[in-house]
Design a protein around this motif. Sequence first.
Motif, mmCIF file in Angstrom:
data_model
loop_
_atom_site.group_PDB
_atom_site.id
_atom_site.type_symbol
_atom_site.label_atom_id
_atom_site.label_comp_id
_atom_site.label_asym_id
_atom_site.label_seq_id
_atom_site.Cartn_x
_atom_site.Cartn_y
_atom_site.Cartn_z
ATOM 1 N N VAL A 1 0.871 -1.246 -0.110
ATOM 2 C CA VAL A 1 0.001 -0.077 -0.043
ATOM 3 C C VAL A 1 0.634 1.267 0.023
ATOM 4 C CG1 VAL A 1 -1.896 -1.177 1.272
ATOM 5 C CG2 VAL A 1 -0.217 0.087 2.432
ATOM 6 N N ARG A 2 0.341 2.394 -0.488
ATOM 7 C CA ARG A 2 0.976 3.737 -0.475
ATOM 8 C C ARG A 2 0.739 4.315 1.097
ATOM 9 N NH1 ARG A 2 2.583 6.515 -4.846
ATOM 10 N NH2 ARG A 2 3.048 7.953 -3.201
ATOM 11 N N LEU A 3 1.669 4.798 1.736
ATOM 12 C CA LEU A 3 1.381 5.101 3.079
ATOM 13 C C LEU A 3 1.455 6.914 3.209
ATOM 14 C CD1 LEU A 3 3.900 2.783 5.059
ATOM 15 C CD2 LEU A 3 1.328 2.774 4.981
ATOM 16 N N PHE A 4 2.204 7.257 2.111
ATOM 17 C CA PHE A 4 2.209 8.671 2.083
ATOM 18 C C PHE A 4 2.074 9.402 0.661
ATOM 19 C CE2 PHE A 4 4.932 7.688 5.775
ATOM 20 C CZ PHE A 4 4.405 8.287 6.684
ATOM 21 N N GLN A 5 1.439 10.649 0.646
ATOM 22 C CA GLN A 5 1.547 11.338 -0.653
ATOM 23 C C GLN A 5 2.137 12.731 -0.707
ATOM 24 O OE1 GLN A 5 -2.650 11.494 -1.030
ATOM 25 N NE2 GLN A 5 -2.798 9.369 -2.111
ATOM 26 N N ARG A 6 3.060 13.059 -1.476
ATOM 27 C CA ARG A 6 3.804 14.040 -1.436
ATOM 28 C C ARG A 6 2.727 15.574 -1.882
ATOM 29 N NH1 ARG A 6 8.970 14.045 -0.553
ATOM 30 N NH2 ARG A 6 10.107 12.021 -0.641
ATOM 31 N N THR A 7 2.699 16.568 -1.058
ATOM 32 C CA THR A 7 1.921 17.737 -1.651
ATOM 33 C C THR A 7 2.738 18.968 -1.574
ATOM 34 O OG1 THR A 7 1.344 18.262 0.655
ATOM 35 C CG2 THR A 7 -0.003 16.692 -0.176
ATOM 36 N N ARG A 8 2.229 19.966 -2.123
ATOM 37 C CA ARG A 8 2.961 21.001 -2.002
ATOM 38 C C ARG A 8 3.365 21.820 -0.599
ATOM 39 N NH1 ARG A 8 -0.159 25.134 -6.248
ATOM 40 N NH2 ARG A 8 0.084 23.822 -8.353
ATOM 41 N N SER A 9 2.578 21.393 0.307
ATOM 42 C CA SER A 9 2.884 21.915 1.602
ATOM 43 C C SER A 9 3.798 20.763 2.408
ATOM 44 C CB SER A 9 1.803 22.205 2.305
ATOM 45 O OG SER A 9 0.690 21.110 2.431
#
Length: 288
Positions: free
Chosen positions: A50-58
Motif C-alpha cells: 500500500v501507499r502510506l504517504f502522498q507528497r503535496t505542495r505543503s
Amino acid sequence: MTKPVLDPDLLNAFLAVAEHRSFTRAAHVLNRTQSAVSVQIRRLEERLGVRLFQRTRSGVAMSSAGHELLVYAKRLLDLNAEAVDALRAGKREAVVRLGVMDDYGTIVIPPLLAHFAKCHPEIRVEIETGLTATMPAQLGDAYDLVIAMHPEGRGDGELLRREQAVWAAARSCPAPTQDTLTVALYPPGCLFRQWATEALDAAGRPWRLAFVSRTLAAVEAIAAEGLAITVVKAGTMPPRLRVLSERDGLPPLPAADIRLHRARHLPRPAALLADHLRRGISEPATLC
C-alpha cells in the motif's frame, strides 16, 4: 502465504514522517539521511502493498492506509518497548541518561536530582553536560532525556523556562571602556557565542575573543578576574559576576527557551525523572 513482518526500525521511520509531515525533518530527528528514511518508507510500503504517504505542495500527507497503520505502529512499538523493559528489569538497575547545558548541570539540576534520589533511590541518573545543540538528535542512543537551549519561540520539546541572555563582568571591575572589547565565550555551536558576536558586529563594536572554553566555570573564572566579559543566563548568573546593560555600552541580546526533550519510548524510570525535572524547573513549588 507468509505474512510480512513489520520491522520496528521501519515503523519508527514511518512514525517520524507521520509526526513531522516531512522526510527532511524526520531524517533530522532519526539522525539519518533523507534518502535512508525514504528507502525505509518505500520498503515498508512494498511489504504492505500500500501507499502510506502522498507528497503535496505543503509537505507530506498520509494516505488512508497510513492513517490506519498509525494506530497499529504505535501499539506495536509500545508493546515492544514494554517487553524489553519487563525482561531487562530484573537484570540491571534502572539507569536514566540525561544531557544538559553546563550551567544547568552545575546550578539548577543537582538539587533536583538530590530530591529525586530521595524519592526514587532505585533509579541511578547519569548526567552529561556540554553544548546541547546536537544532543536531541542522539535521544534513544546516547540520552533518554535532554534539556537543551533554543532560540526563543523555536525548537521541539516541552518549554520549561525562558531565560534572558545577558552580558556579564566581574563585580569589582567598572564597565569596559576599551576601544576593542575583550570577550570570553564558548566554542562554535553555542547560541551565546553566536548571539554575542552577531550583536557586537551589528552594533559596530570592535571585539576580540580572548578565551574559549566548554565549561561555565572556566569562562566565569576569566570574567571574574576582570580579564574579559562574557554572556550568561540571567537566571543562573554566577555570584562573582554582575550584569552589563545598554547603559554600559553593550548591545541587547535575545532570550532563549529551555526545552525538555524525551526519547520516543521512555522506560518508566526516565518518565519519572522527566516529570520531576519538568515540575522542578517550570513549577518549583509543586515538588513533592
